[in-house]
Scaffold this motif. Structure first.
Motif, PDB file in Angstrom:
ATOM      1  N   TYR A  10     -26.506 -55.651 -20.257  1.00  0.00           N
ATOM      2  CA  TYR A  10     -26.898 -55.998 -21.392  1.00  0.00           C
ATOM      3  C   TYR A  10     -25.547 -56.171 -22.348  1.00  0.00           C
ATOM      4  CZ  TYR A  10     -31.533 -55.002 -19.704  1.00  0.00           C
ATOM      5  OH  TYR A  10     -32.653 -54.866 -18.843  1.00  0.00           O
ATOM      6  N   CYS A  12     -24.046 -57.597 -26.188  1.00  0.00           N
ATOM      7  CA  CYS A  12     -24.213 -58.009 -27.731  1.00  0.00           C
ATOM      8  C   CYS A  12     -22.812 -58.706 -28.126  1.00  0.00           C
ATOM      9  CB  CYS A  12     -24.589 -56.885 -28.578  1.00  0.00           C
ATOM     10  SG  CYS A  12     -24.724 -57.356 -30.294  1.00  0.00           S
ATOM     11  N   CYS A  22     -27.659 -62.159 -27.480  1.00  0.00           N
ATOM     12  CA  CYS A  22     -28.120 -61.221 -26.724  1.00  0.00           C
ATOM     13  C   CYS A  22     -28.152 -61.527 -25.186  1.00  0.00           C
ATOM     14  CB  CYS A  22     -29.370 -60.648 -27.291  1.00  0.00           C
ATOM     15  SG  CYS A  22     -30.168 -59.550 -26.230  1.00  0.00           S
ATOM     16  N   SER A  47     -33.882 -51.623 -25.022  1.00  0.00           N
ATOM     17  CA  SER A  47     -33.684 -52.239 -23.763  1.00  0.00           C
ATOM     18  C   SER A  47     -34.819 -53.199 -23.560  1.00  0.00           C
ATOM     19  CB  SER A  47     -33.212 -51.538 -22.909  1.00  0.00           C
ATOM     20  OG  SER A  47     -33.960 -50.214 -22.414  1.00  0.00           O
ATOM     21  N   GLN A 100     -29.612 -52.537 -30.590  1.00  0.00           N
ATOM     22  CA  GLN A 100     -29.862 -53.290 -29.205  1.00  0.00           C
ATOM     23  C   GLN A 100     -29.661 -52.245 -28.019  1.00  0.00           C
ATOM     24  OE1 GLN A 100     -28.953 -57.498 -28.698  1.00  0.00           O
ATOM     25  NE2 GLN A 100     -28.131 -57.175 -30.725  1.00  0.00           N
ATOM     26  N   THR A 102     -26.912 -52.055 -26.136  1.00  0.00           N
ATOM     27  CA  THR A 102     -26.491 -52.705 -25.064  1.00  0.00           C
ATOM     28  C   THR A 102     -25.380 -51.774 -24.437  1.00  0.00           C
ATOM     29  OG1 THR A 102     -24.728 -53.747 -26.376  1.00  0.00           O
ATOM     30  CG2 THR A 102     -27.124 -54.660 -26.191  1.00  0.00           C
TER      31      THR A 102
END
Length: 194
Positions: A10, A12, A22, A47, A100, A102
């Motif tokens: 993941y 950002c 994203c 997540s 987020q 990430t």
């Protein structure tokens, strides 16, 4: 750090309060018309989230609230994004990136146009983050204090890379910037003065 056993990475990407991507849902943000600071910070948290289903959990809102508080955004959480100052927009987008959670954050000048308090808060949060952080930064002292590895660029080329103490030498800084600096050791880091 990246584990090869991870099934998905993941990421950002933040480019100075103009663009956010994203990798979780592949959604790109360019404009935030009629959105409040809180709506923007709360999007894509956790997540398990995706902008398309907007199925937020209580935990998602707690995460967003925590980062909004960290970056001093509580009082403006209901203000529309377009009515915020440049520094406030910057802090909203950084709260969004952190929310987020990430694996990787790619940031373009995350401390640009911020007051010193928020520059320090952002750098402390980045240093404490479990995410791998890749960023551009022009503040030599902030990079010396908070970054683990630096790449010093000159005319689009890598001039030096390594720890802050290895890269931020008097000689390197003069060669790249053409300015005489005083570089003093401070614990395992350096402090730079004009």
């Amino acid at each position: 750090h990246y584990s090869s056993s991870a099934s998905r990475l993941y990421c950002c990407i933040y480019l100075w309060h103009r663009f956010l991507f994203c990798s979780l849902c592949g959604f790109s943000f360019f404009f935030f018309k009629q959105k409040t600071a809180y709506e923007i910070s709360a999007c894509l948290v956790g997540s398990e989230m995706c902008i398309r289903d907007r199925d937020y959990s209580d935990r998602d809102f707690v995460i967003a609230d925590n980062y909004m508080a960290l970056f001093g955004l509580q009082k403006m959480k209901n203000k529309e994004y377009h009515a915020l100052s440049g520094g406030e927009k910057q802090r909203v987008m950084l709260a969004k990136c952190f929310s987020q959670e990430t694996d990787i954050m790619i940031l373009d000048e995350p401390t640009n146009h911020l007051d010193i308090r928020y520059k320090v808060e952002v750098m402390k949060a980045l240093a404490a983050s479990e995410s791998t952080v890749i960023m551009t930064i022009h503040d030599i002292n902030l990079s010396a204090k908070y970054c683990q590895h630096l790449i010093l660029m000159n005319d689009g080329q890598i001039y030096a890379q390594g720890t802050p103490a290895e890269v931020l030498t008097r000689e390197c800084l003069f060669d790249v910037f053409g300015v005489e600096f005083t570089v003093l050791p401070v614990e395992d880091r350096v402090a730079i003065f004009l």
